[in-house]
Design an enzyme around this catalytic site. Structure first.
Site, PDB file in Angstrom:
ATOM      1  N   ARG A  18       2.778  -6.658   9.003  1.00 38.62           N
ATOM      2  CA  ARG A  18       2.045  -5.611   9.723  1.00 38.62           C
ATOM      3  C   ARG A  18       2.510  -5.491  11.171  1.00 38.62           C
ATOM      4  O   ARG A  18       2.570  -4.393  11.732  1.00 38.62           O
ATOM      5  CB  ARG A  18       0.539  -5.916   9.657  1.00 38.62           C
ATOM      6  CG  ARG A  18      -0.052  -5.676   8.271  1.00 38.62           C
ATOM      7  CD  ARG A  18      -1.413  -6.315   8.111  1.00 38.62           C
ATOM      8  NE  ARG A  18      -2.130  -5.846   6.931  1.00 38.62           N
ATOM      9  CZ  ARG A  18      -3.298  -6.339   6.525  1.00 38.62           C
ATOM     10  NH1 ARG A  18      -3.863  -7.341   7.189  1.00 38.62           N
ATOM     11  NH2 ARG A  18      -3.902  -5.856   5.461  1.00 38.62           N
TER      12      ARG A  18
ATOM     13  N   TYR B 191     -12.184  -3.162  -3.617  1.00 44.84           N
ATOM     14  CA  TYR B 191     -12.926  -3.480  -2.393  1.00 44.84           C
ATOM     15  C   TYR B 191     -14.407  -3.568  -2.778  1.00 44.84           C
ATOM     16  O   TYR B 191     -14.913  -2.671  -3.455  1.00 44.84           O
ATOM     17  CB  TYR B 191     -12.702  -2.389  -1.338  1.00 44.84           C
ATOM     18  CG  TYR B 191     -11.295  -2.400  -0.761  1.00 44.84           C
ATOM     19  CD1 TYR B 191     -10.863  -3.478   0.025  1.00 44.84           C
ATOM     20  CD2 TYR B 191     -10.403  -1.362  -0.996  1.00 44.84           C
ATOM     21  CE1 TYR B 191      -9.573  -3.501   0.548  1.00 44.84           C
ATOM     22  CE2 TYR B 191      -9.110  -1.382  -0.464  1.00 44.84           C
ATOM     23  CZ  TYR B 191      -8.704  -2.457   0.309  1.00 44.84           C
ATOM     24  OH  TYR B 191      -7.435  -2.501   0.838  1.00 44.84           O
TER      25      TYR B 191
ATOM     26  N   ARG C  82      -1.329 -14.317   3.485  1.00 41.67           N
ATOM     27  CA  ARG C  82      -2.085 -13.724   4.614  1.00 41.67           C
ATOM     28  C   ARG C  82      -1.285 -13.877   5.909  1.00 41.67           C
ATOM     29  O   ARG C  82      -1.244 -12.990   6.746  1.00 41.67           O
ATOM     30  CB  ARG C  82      -3.443 -14.435   4.801  1.00 41.67           C
ATOM     31  CG  ARG C  82      -4.540 -14.046   3.860  1.00 41.67           C
ATOM     32  CD  ARG C  82      -4.946 -12.594   3.904  1.00 41.67           C
ATOM     33  NE  ARG C  82      -5.665 -12.171   5.093  1.00 41.67           N
ATOM     34  CZ  ARG C  82      -6.245 -10.981   5.219  1.00 41.67           C
ATOM     35  NH1 ARG C  82      -6.212 -10.095   4.232  1.00 41.67           N
ATOM     36  NH2 ARG C  82      -6.851 -10.630   6.328  1.00 41.67           N
TER      37      ARG C  82
ATOM     38  N   GLU D  70      -9.362 -10.373  -7.808  1.00 43.68           N
ATOM     39  CA  GLU D  70      -8.348  -9.314  -7.723  1.00 43.68           C
ATOM     40  C   GLU D  70      -7.267  -9.492  -8.791  1.00 43.68           C
ATOM     41  O   GLU D  70      -6.803  -8.511  -9.378  1.00 43.68           O
ATOM     42  CB  GLU D  70      -7.766  -9.278  -6.301  1.00 43.68           C
ATOM     43  CG  GLU D  70      -8.816  -8.811  -5.295  1.00 43.68           C
ATOM     44  CD  GLU D  70      -8.394  -8.882  -3.834  1.00 43.68           C
ATOM     45  OE1 GLU D  70      -7.251  -9.285  -3.547  1.00 43.68           O
ATOM     46  OE2 GLU D  70      -9.211  -8.516  -2.964  1.00 43.68           O
TER      47      GLU D  70
ATOM     48  N   THR E  28      -5.368  -7.632  10.266  1.00 42.17           N
ATOM     49  CA  THR E  28      -5.641  -6.280   9.761  1.00 42.17           C
ATOM     50  C   THR E  28      -5.170  -5.165  10.695  1.00 42.17           C
ATOM     51  O   THR E  28      -4.568  -4.188  10.253  1.00 42.17           O
ATOM     52  CB  THR E  28      -7.175  -6.119   9.583  1.00 42.17           C
ATOM     53  OG1 THR E  28      -7.655  -7.247   8.846  1.00 42.17           O
ATOM     54  CG2 THR E  28      -7.522  -4.840   8.861  1.00 42.17           C
TER      55      THR E  28
ATOM     56  N   LYS F 110       0.843  -1.195   0.000  1.00 45.35           N
ATOM     57  CA  LYS F 110       0.000   0.000   0.000  1.00 45.35           C
ATOM     58  C   LYS F 110       0.886   1.256   0.000  1.00 45.35           C
ATOM     59  O   LYS F 110       2.098   1.179   0.237  1.00 45.35           O
ATOM     60  CB  LYS F 110      -0.918  -0.037   1.228  1.00 45.35           C
ATOM     61  CG  LYS F 110      -1.933  -1.192   1.196  1.00 45.35           C
ATOM     62  CD  LYS F 110      -2.793  -1.166   2.454  1.00 45.35           C
ATOM     63  CE  LYS F 110      -3.907  -2.192   2.401  1.00 45.35           C
ATOM     64  NZ  LYS F 110      -4.768  -2.139   3.613  1.00 45.35           N
TER      65      LYS F 110
ATOM     66  N   ASN G  82      -1.748   0.095   7.356  1.00 42.92           N
ATOM     67  CA  ASN G  82      -1.219  -1.239   7.676  1.00 42.92           C
ATOM     68  C   ASN G  82      -0.393  -1.860   6.549  1.00 42.92           C
ATOM     69  O   ASN G  82      -0.273  -3.086   6.458  1.00 42.92           O
ATOM     70  CB  ASN G  82      -2.339  -2.177   8.133  1.00 42.92           C
ATOM     71  CG  ASN G  82      -3.414  -2.338   7.080  1.00 42.92           C
ATOM     72  OD1 ASN G  82      -3.326  -1.762   5.999  1.00 42.92           O
ATOM     73  ND2 ASN G  82      -4.423  -3.129   7.379  1.00 42.92           N
TER      74      ASN G  82
ATOM     75  N   HIS H  51      -1.698  -5.354   1.466  1.00 50.18           N
ATOM     76  CA  HIS H  51      -2.966  -6.041   1.222  1.00 50.18           C
ATOM     77  C   HIS H  51      -2.690  -7.453   0.725  1.00 50.18           C
ATOM     78  O   HIS H  51      -1.743  -7.666  -0.032  1.00 50.18           O
ATOM     79  CB  HIS H  51      -3.782  -5.296   0.151  1.00 50.18           C
ATOM     80  CG  HIS H  51      -4.898  -6.138  -0.396  1.00 50.18           C
ATOM     81  ND1 HIS H  51      -6.121  -6.241   0.228  1.00 50.18           N
ATOM     82  CD2 HIS H  51      -4.960  -6.961  -1.479  1.00 50.18           C
ATOM     83  CE1 HIS H  51      -6.894  -7.082  -0.449  1.00 50.18           C
ATOM     84  NE2 HIS H  51      -6.208  -7.529  -1.494  1.00 50.18           N
TER      85      HIS H  51
HETATM   86  N1  UDP Z   1      -9.595  -0.945   7.827  1.00 49.86           N
HETATM   87  C1  UDP Z   1      -9.558   0.168   8.675  1.00 49.86           C
HETATM   88  N2  UDP Z   1     -10.181   0.081   9.889  1.00 49.86           N
HETATM   89  C2  UDP Z   1     -10.808  -1.024  10.327  1.00 49.86           C
HETATM   90  C3  UDP Z   1     -10.835  -2.152   9.464  1.00 49.86           C
HETATM   91  C4  UDP Z   1     -10.213  -2.082   8.224  1.00 49.86           C
HETATM   92  O1  UDP Z   1      -8.992   1.189   8.325  1.00 49.86           O
HETATM   93  O2  UDP Z   1     -11.319  -1.038  11.431  1.00 49.86           O
HETATM   94  C5  UDP Z   1      -8.911  -0.858   6.501  1.00 49.86           C
HETATM   95  C6  UDP Z   1      -7.507  -1.488   6.553  1.00 49.86           C
HETATM   96  O3  UDP Z   1      -6.629  -0.707   5.746  1.00 49.86           O
HETATM   97  C7  UDP Z   1      -7.758  -2.846   5.940  1.00 49.86           C
HETATM   98  C8  UDP Z   1      -8.797  -2.521   4.865  1.00 49.86           C
HETATM   99  O4  UDP Z   1      -9.645  -1.562   5.531  1.00 49.86           O
HETATM  100  O5  UDP Z   1      -6.571  -3.412   5.444  1.00 49.86           O
HETATM  101  C9  UDP Z   1      -9.630  -3.670   4.345  1.00 49.86           C
HETATM  102  O6  UDP Z   1     -10.234  -4.337   5.433  1.00 49.86           O
HETATM  103  P1  UDP Z   1     -10.277  -5.928   5.523  1.00 49.86           P
HETATM  104  O7  UDP Z   1     -11.250  -6.242   6.600  1.00 49.86           O
HETATM  105  O8  UDP Z   1     -10.519  -6.537   4.188  1.00 49.86           O
HETATM  106  O9  UDP Z   1      -8.820  -6.272   6.070  1.00 49.86           O
HETATM  107  P2  UDP Z   1      -7.557  -6.979   5.363  1.00 49.86           P
HETATM  108  O10 UDP Z   1      -8.072  -8.037   4.422  1.00 49.86           O
HETATM  109  O11 UDP Z   1      -6.795  -5.892   4.632  1.00 49.86           O
HETATM  110  O12 UDP Z   1      -6.758  -7.562   6.484  1.00 49.86           O
HETATM  111 MG    MG Z   2      -9.614  -7.981   3.084  1.00 49.35          MG
END
Ligand code: UDP
Ligand code: MG
Length: 217
Positions: free
Chosen positions: A157, A70, A140, A191, A146, A30, A177, A180
């Protein structure tokens, strides 16, 4: 597809084994990861794990691309985003109602989404397709959860990001974070199609493939 170095089982099993060995996932450094000079470190971790990068590009994503990336029109996905924000608060012994005046997951999710769309356009990203045994779960795992404060040390992360969902939400921004990674096979397929559809995904063998996951002796 790269040479399949598994022994010849019956055709069906051989196909299954081949598909597991060559699973593909999408991941992306990111804007904060790029601007902090972490491109090399993140790719190093992917490669050191034995996975291989089969497509890669740096670009400034458009708002349209991020909204397609998204699933912004999927109410359940938006609510899940809200529930994650809520969980982040609960882990800090705070409530969404007290902090933001609502505990409606959809409203909280929409709020997070607004900040997320801005964040993802705040600078260049490095988009990649990564291939290898159970690549989706492996990448992952390398990423970590996240929310940075919940991500274990040893993950991308956990080692390099430190942010709070409370502070981020109050400031009307996304959590920063760094990275992705697709969460499941459906996300990975969509994706990869979205970011690399029509582009060449490279096909080559790593010297370590035989040692890591083939009976080479
Ligand atoms: N995000 C955030 N606040 C939250 C949850 C998610 O800013 O409380 C953002 C964060 O950048 C995250 C993205 O939204 O990576 C997508 O969320 P997802 O639940 O898909 O998490 P990821 O798959 O990236 O772990
Ligand atoms: Mg996600």
């Amino acid at each position: 597809m790269a040479k399949n170095t598994t022994k010849d089982y019956d055709a069906e099993l051989n196909k299954t084994v081949f598909n597991i060995k060559h699973q593909r996932t999408f991941c992306m450094i990111k804007p904060d990861g790029v601007m902090r000079g972490l491109i090399g470190e993140i790719i190093r971790r992917i490669e050191k794990a034995g996975l291989k990068v089969v497509a890669m590009k740096m670009m400034l994503p458009t708002e349209d691309l991020i909204k397609k990336h998204y699933p912004t029109s999927d109410a359940a996905w938006v609510a899940r985003l809200g529930s994650k924000a809520k969980k982040g608060l609960a882990d800090l012994s705070l409530t969404a109602k007290d902090t933001y005046g609502t505990d409606d997951e959809k409203l909280l999710g929409e709020n997070v989404l607004k900040g997320l769309i801005q964040y993802m356009q705040s600078g260049p990203v490095v988009a990649m397709v990564v291939e290898g045994i159970q690549a989706i779960n492996m990448v992952r795992k390398l990423a970590g959860p996240t929310l940075p404060f919940m991500a274990e040390m040893g993950t991308i992360r956990g080692d390099f990001s430190v942010d709070s969902p409370v502070v981020a939400n109050v400031e009307g921004r996304s959590i920063h974070n760094l990275f992705h990674a697709s969460e499941n096979p459906v996300e990975a397929e969509n994706e990869i199609k979205l970011w690399f559809g029509g582009e060449i995904i490279c096909d080559y063998s790593l010297g370590s493939d035989d040692i890591m996951y083939c009976k080479h002796y």
